[in-house]
Design a protein around this motif. Structure first.
Motif, short mmCIF file in Angstrom:
data_model
loop_
_atom_site.label_atom_id
_atom_site.label_comp_id
_atom_site.label_asym_id
_atom_site.label_seq_id
_atom_site.Cartn_x
_atom_site.Cartn_y
_atom_site.Cartn_z
N GLY A 70 -10.24 4.02 -0.20
CA GLY A 70 -11.48 3.30 0.12
C GLY A 70 -11.60 1.88 -0.41
N PRO A 71 -11.58 1.68 -1.73
CA PRO A 71 -11.73 0.31 -2.24
C PRO A 71 -10.62 -0.65 -1.78
CG PRO A 71 -12.20 1.89 -3.97
CD PRO A 71 -11.65 2.67 -2.81
N PHE A 72 -9.37 -0.17 -1.71
CA PHE A 72 -8.29 -1.03 -1.24
C PHE A 72 -8.48 -1.34 0.25
CE2 PHE A 72 -4.73 0.33 -4.44
CZ PHE A 72 -5.48 -0.17 -5.49
N GLU A 73 -8.86 -0.32 1.00
CA GLU A 73 -9.06 -0.49 2.44
C GLU A 73 -10.16 -1.52 2.71
OE1 GLU A 73 -9.25 2.46 6.21
OE2 GLU A 73 -10.55 2.97 4.53
N ASP A 74 -11.25 -1.42 1.96
CA ASP A 74 -12.36 -2.38 2.12
C ASP A 74 -11.91 -3.80 1.81
OD1 ASP A 74 -13.96 -0.24 2.80
OD2 ASP A 74 -14.98 -0.16 0.85
N LEU A 75 -11.17 -3.96 0.71
CA LEU A 75 -10.69 -5.29 0.32
C LEU A 75 -9.75 -5.86 1.40
CD1 LEU A 75 -10.60 -7.43 -2.02
CD2 LEU A 75 -8.44 -6.36 -2.63
N CYS A 76 -8.85 -5.03 1.89
CA CYS A 76 -7.93 -5.49 2.93
C CYS A 76 -8.67 -5.86 4.20
CB CYS A 76 -6.87 -4.42 3.21
SG CYS A 76 -5.68 -4.24 1.87
N TYR A 77 -9.69 -5.08 4.54
CA TYR A 77 -10.51 -5.38 5.72
C TYR A 77 -11.17 -6.76 5.55
CZ TYR A 77 -14.12 -5.07 9.28
OH TYR A 77 -14.94 -5.34 10.35
N GLU A 78 -11.67 -7.03 4.35
CA GLU A 78 -12.31 -8.32 4.08
C GLU A 78 -11.34 -9.48 4.25
OE1 GLU A 78 -14.00 -8.24 0.15
OE2 GLU A 78 -15.21 -6.47 0.60
N HIS A 79 -10.03 -9.21 4.08
CA HIS A 79 -9.01 -10.27 4.18
C HIS A 79 -8.20 -10.17 5.48
CE1 HIS A 79 -10.03 -10.53 -0.08
NE2 HIS A 79 -9.66 -11.80 0.05
N ASN A 80 -8.76 -9.44 6.45
CA ASN A 80 -8.16 -9.33 7.79
C ASN A 80 -6.74 -8.76 7.80
OD1 ASN A 80 -10.46 -10.45 9.09
ND2 ASN A 80 -9.79 -12.45 8.36
N ASP B 264 2.43 -7.99 7.22
CA ASP B 264 2.13 -9.35 7.65
C ASP B 264 1.63 -10.13 6.43
OD1 ASP B 264 -0.38 -8.29 7.28
OD2 ASP B 264 -1.10 -8.70 9.30
N SER B 265 1.42 -11.40 6.61
CA SER B 265 1.02 -12.25 5.48
C SER B 265 -0.34 -11.85 4.92
CB SER B 265 1.04 -13.73 5.86
OG SER B 265 0.14 -13.97 6.91
N ALA B 266 -1.27 -11.41 5.77
CA ALA B 266 -2.59 -11.01 5.30
C ALA B 266 -2.49 -9.75 4.42
CB ALA B 266 -3.53 -10.76 6.47
N THR B 267 -1.62 -8.82 4.80
CA THR B 267 -1.44 -7.60 4.02
C THR B 267 -0.76 -7.92 2.69
OG1 THR B 267 -1.27 -6.31 6.06
CG2 THR B 267 -0.51 -5.26 4.03
N GLU B 268 0.23 -8.80 2.70
CA GLU B 268 0.88 -9.20 1.45
C GLU B 268 -0.10 -9.90 0.53
OE1 GLU B 268 4.37 -11.34 2.80
OE2 GLU B 268 5.57 -9.53 2.53
N LYS B 269 -0.98 -10.71 1.08
CA LYS B 269 -2.00 -11.38 0.28
C LYS B 269 -2.95 -10.34 -0.33
CE LYS B 269 -5.68 -14.79 0.37
NZ LYS B 269 -6.46 -15.72 1.17
N CYS B 270 -3.33 -9.36 0.47
CA CYS B 270 -4.21 -8.30 -0.02
C CYS B 270 -3.55 -7.53 -1.17
CB CYS B 270 -4.53 -7.35 1.13
SG CYS B 270 -5.65 -6.04 0.67
#
Length: 90
Positions: free
Chosen positions: A46-56, A68-74
């Motif tokens: 949950g918390p990781f999923e929410d954070l990743c969602y916030e960062h696309n 992808d780069s957004a997932t690596e950033k997350c």
């Protein structure tokens, strides 16, 4: 962040970072796919999923398309939060 969540965050981050390192070091497709599945599983918390969602970040595409780069950033942000280098109010 409450203490219980912070401790779980740190424990899950340890597993996430290990899987991420495994994906970077994997030389065989099978090993990389296993690491991607582990990363996806951790990011579905949950918390990781929410954070990743916030960062696309598209965590559900990891198994099929890789990182992808957004997932690596997350993943990087999650690590910083777990180490106390960054604040996050879940």
């Amino acid at each position: 962040m409450e203490e219980r969540i912070r401790k779980e965050w740190q424990a899950r981050n340890t597993l996430l970072q290990q899987a991420y390192r495994d994906s970077l070091l994997a030389s065989k497709k099978k090993d990389k796919d296993i690491a991607y599945e582990k990363i996806k599983r951790e990011l579905e918390w949950g918390p990781f999923e929410d954070l990743c969602y916030e960062h696309n970040a598209d965590i559900y595409g990891i198994s099929r398309y890789g990182l992808d780069s957004a997932t690596e950033k997350c993943i990087s942000i999650i690590d910083k939060i777990a180490k106390g280098e960054m604040d996050y109010n879940y």
